[in-house]
Write a protein that holds these residues in place. Structure first.
Motif, PDB file in Angstrom:
ATOM      1  N   LEU A 104      -5.001  25.398  11.084  1.00  0.00           N
ATOM      2  CA  LEU A 104      -3.931  25.373  10.084  1.00  0.00           C
ATOM      3  C   LEU A 104      -4.359  24.551   8.869  1.00  0.00           C
ATOM      4  O   LEU A 104      -3.964  23.404   8.713  1.00  0.00           O
ATOM      5  N   PRO A 105      -5.175  25.126   7.991  1.00  0.00           N
ATOM      6  CA  PRO A 105      -5.535  24.389   6.776  1.00  0.00           C
ATOM      7  C   PRO A 105      -4.308  24.255   5.868  1.00  0.00           C
ATOM      8  O   PRO A 105      -3.482  25.164   5.788  1.00  0.00           O
ATOM      9  N   ILE A 106      -4.209  23.102   5.233  1.00  0.00           N
ATOM     10  CA  ILE A 106      -3.035  22.823   4.398  1.00  0.00           C
ATOM     11  C   ILE A 106      -3.499  22.381   3.017  1.00  0.00           C
ATOM     12  O   ILE A 106      -4.432  21.598   2.884  1.00  0.00           O
ATOM     13  N   SER A 107      -2.828  22.881   2.021  1.00  0.00           N
ATOM     14  CA  SER A 107      -3.024  22.420   0.649  1.00  0.00           C
ATOM     15  C   SER A 107      -1.634  22.262   0.037  1.00  0.00           C
ATOM     16  O   SER A 107      -0.836  23.193   0.063  1.00  0.00           O
ATOM     17  N   ALA A 108      -1.354  21.082  -0.475  1.00  0.00           N
ATOM     18  CA  ALA A 108      -0.020  20.834  -1.020  1.00  0.00           C
ATOM     19  C   ALA A 108      -0.088  19.803  -2.133  1.00  0.00           C
ATOM     20  O   ALA A 108      -1.030  19.015  -2.225  1.00  0.00           O
ATOM     21  N   ASP A 109       0.921  19.825  -2.964  1.00  0.00           N
ATOM     22  CA  ASP A 109       1.122  18.788  -3.969  1.00  0.00           C
ATOM     23  C   ASP A 109       2.249  17.901  -3.471  1.00  0.00           C
ATOM     24  O   ASP A 109       3.352  18.380  -3.208  1.00  0.00           O
ATOM     25  N   LEU A 110       1.959  16.623  -3.316  1.00  0.00           N
ATOM     26  CA  LEU A 110       2.962  15.652  -2.900  1.00  0.00           C
ATOM     27  C   LEU A 110       3.363  14.818  -4.105  1.00  0.00           C
ATOM     28  O   LEU A 110       2.512  14.425  -4.901  1.00  0.00           O
ATOM     29  N   THR A 111       4.634  14.542  -4.198  1.00  0.00           N
ATOM     30  CA  THR A 111       5.125  13.608  -5.199  1.00  0.00           C
ATOM     31  C   THR A 111       5.812  12.485  -4.441  1.00  0.00           C
ATOM     32  O   THR A 111       6.770  12.721  -3.708  1.00  0.00           O
ATOM     33  N   ALA A 112       5.266  11.286  -4.609  1.00  0.00           N
ATOM     34  CA  ALA A 112       5.823  10.114  -3.937  1.00  0.00           C
ATOM     35  C   ALA A 112       6.386   9.167  -4.980  1.00  0.00           C
ATOM     36  O   ALA A 112       5.745   8.915  -6.004  1.00  0.00           O
ATOM     37  N   GLU A 113       7.570   8.669  -4.714  1.00  0.00           N
ATOM     38  CA  GLU A 113       8.173   7.693  -5.624  1.00  0.00           C
ATOM     39  C   GLU A 113       8.279   6.354  -4.917  1.00  0.00           C
ATOM     40  O   GLU A 113       8.790   6.258  -3.802  1.00  0.00           O
ATOM     41  N   PHE A 114       7.758   5.325  -5.581  1.00  0.00           N
ATOM     42  CA  PHE A 114       7.794   3.962  -5.074  1.00  0.00           C
ATOM     43  C   PHE A 114       8.595   3.095  -6.035  1.00  0.00           C
ATOM     44  O   PHE A 114       8.615   3.346  -7.243  1.00  0.00           O
ATOM     45  N   GLU A 115       9.230   2.083  -5.484  1.00  0.00           N
ATOM     46  CA  GLU A 115       9.830   1.031  -6.296  1.00  0.00           C
ATOM     47  C   GLU A 115       9.160  -0.274  -5.890  1.00  0.00           C
ATOM     48  O   GLU A 115       8.853  -0.487  -4.721  1.00  0.00           O
ATOM     49  N   ALA A 116       8.927  -1.125  -6.878  1.00  0.00           N
ATOM     50  CA  ALA A 116       8.250  -2.384  -6.611  1.00  0.00           C
ATOM     51  C   ALA A 116       8.641  -3.419  -7.654  1.00  0.00           C
ATOM     52  O   ALA A 116       9.187  -3.087  -8.713  1.00  0.00           O
ATOM     53  N   GLU A 117       8.322  -4.653  -7.336  1.00  0.00           N
ATOM     54  CA  GLU A 117       8.547  -5.754  -8.265  1.00  0.00           C
ATOM     55  C   GLU A 117       7.219  -6.087  -8.947  1.00  0.00           C
ATOM     56  O   GLU A 117       6.264  -6.479  -8.287  1.00  0.00           O
ATOM     57  N   PRO A 118       7.126  -5.909 -10.267  1.00  0.00           N
ATOM     58  CA  PRO A 118       5.894  -6.293 -10.947  1.00  0.00           C
ATOM     59  C   PRO A 118       5.838  -7.813 -11.130  1.00  0.00           C
ATOM     60  O   PRO A 118       6.867  -8.459 -11.291  1.00  0.00           O
ATOM     61  N   TRP A 119       4.631  -8.367 -11.065  1.00  0.00           N
ATOM     62  CA  TRP A 119       4.443  -9.799 -11.284  1.00  0.00           C
ATOM     63  C   TRP A 119       3.133 -10.010 -12.045  1.00  0.00           C
ATOM     64  O   TRP A 119       2.247  -9.175 -12.006  1.00  0.00           O
ATOM     65  N   TYR A 120       3.061 -11.130 -12.740  1.00  0.00           N
ATOM     66  CA  TYR A 120       1.913 -11.431 -13.589  1.00  0.00           C
ATOM     67  C   TYR A 120       1.041 -12.493 -12.937  1.00  0.00           C
ATOM     68  O   TYR A 120       1.522 -13.551 -12.542  1.00  0.00           O
ATOM     69  N   ASP A 121      -0.247 -12.216 -12.823  1.00  0.00           N
ATOM     70  CA  ASP A 121      -1.224 -13.174 -12.309  1.00  0.00           C
ATOM     71  C   ASP A 121      -1.980 -13.738 -13.506  1.00  0.00           C
ATOM     72  O   ASP A 121      -2.839 -13.073 -14.079  1.00  0.00           O
TER      73      ASP A 121
END
Length: 180
Positions: A83-100
């Motif tokens: 079962l070969p698979i080819s797909a386009d996935l769209t993932a949405e993440f939320e995060a807290e940005p921080w400055y180093d």
């Protein structure tokens, strides 16, 4: 001497109106991510394996307080003779940005996967078993790589990098804060 230099530079920036606020826009973040972050996985052999490549990243800032939303469009290919698979996935993440301040970079922490969609839709069940592993790769990548780095070779950004202590998320932009 260093403090005098910072004070003089800050004064000159104040006079030019630049120090009142410096920000990084969503489009600047997207441009940086497109140019600098290359996420690609190719595991397995010719018969069994997986390929994963991020094609596009969209950023939304401040839709929720102190939150950066990252939507990653990813091409997934699973090599399997049955079962070969080819797909386009769209993932949405939320995060807290921080400055180093030590490396003049913006990072993400507390990454949370909000949703995953696939095209074609009927492939979601087939990739359901490998989706957590794929999202784990992407999550680790996003948490360990800077999502933006100030260009210290450019004089204004070098000064801004030296003065920035933290960032604030506002709708459409990250504001670099110079005071403690």
């Amino acid at each position: 001497m260093k403090m005098l230099k910072i004070t003089l530079c800050a004064l000159s920036l104040l006079l030019t109106g630049c120090v009142s606020q410096y920000s990084i826009t969503e489009s600047e973040l997207e441009g940086y991510l497109s140019d600098e972050m290359h996420f690609e996985i190719n595991q397995g052999n010719q018969i069994f394996g997986i390929e994963l490549k991020v094609n596009d990243i969209d950023v939304t800032l401040g839709a929720k307080p102190n939150t950066m939303s990252v939507m990653a469009s990813t091409l997934v290919k699973v090599r399997n003779p049955m079962l070969p698979i080819s797909a386009d996935l769209t993932a949405e993440f939320e995060a807290e940005p921080w400055y180093d301040a030590s490396n003049q970079s913006v990072y993400l922490r507390n990454l949370n996967l909000v949703k995953v969609e696939s095209k074609p839709k009927d492939i979601e069940k087939a990739i359901g078993s490998i989706a957590p592993q794929l999202m784990g790769f992407l999550t680790q990548f996003l948490e360990t790589q800077p999502v933006y780095v100030l260009d210290t070779k450019e004089s204004n950004q070098a000064l801004i990098a030296e003065m920035t202590k933290r960032i604030e998320v506002k709708p459409g932009k990250l504001v670099l804060v110079f005071d403690e």
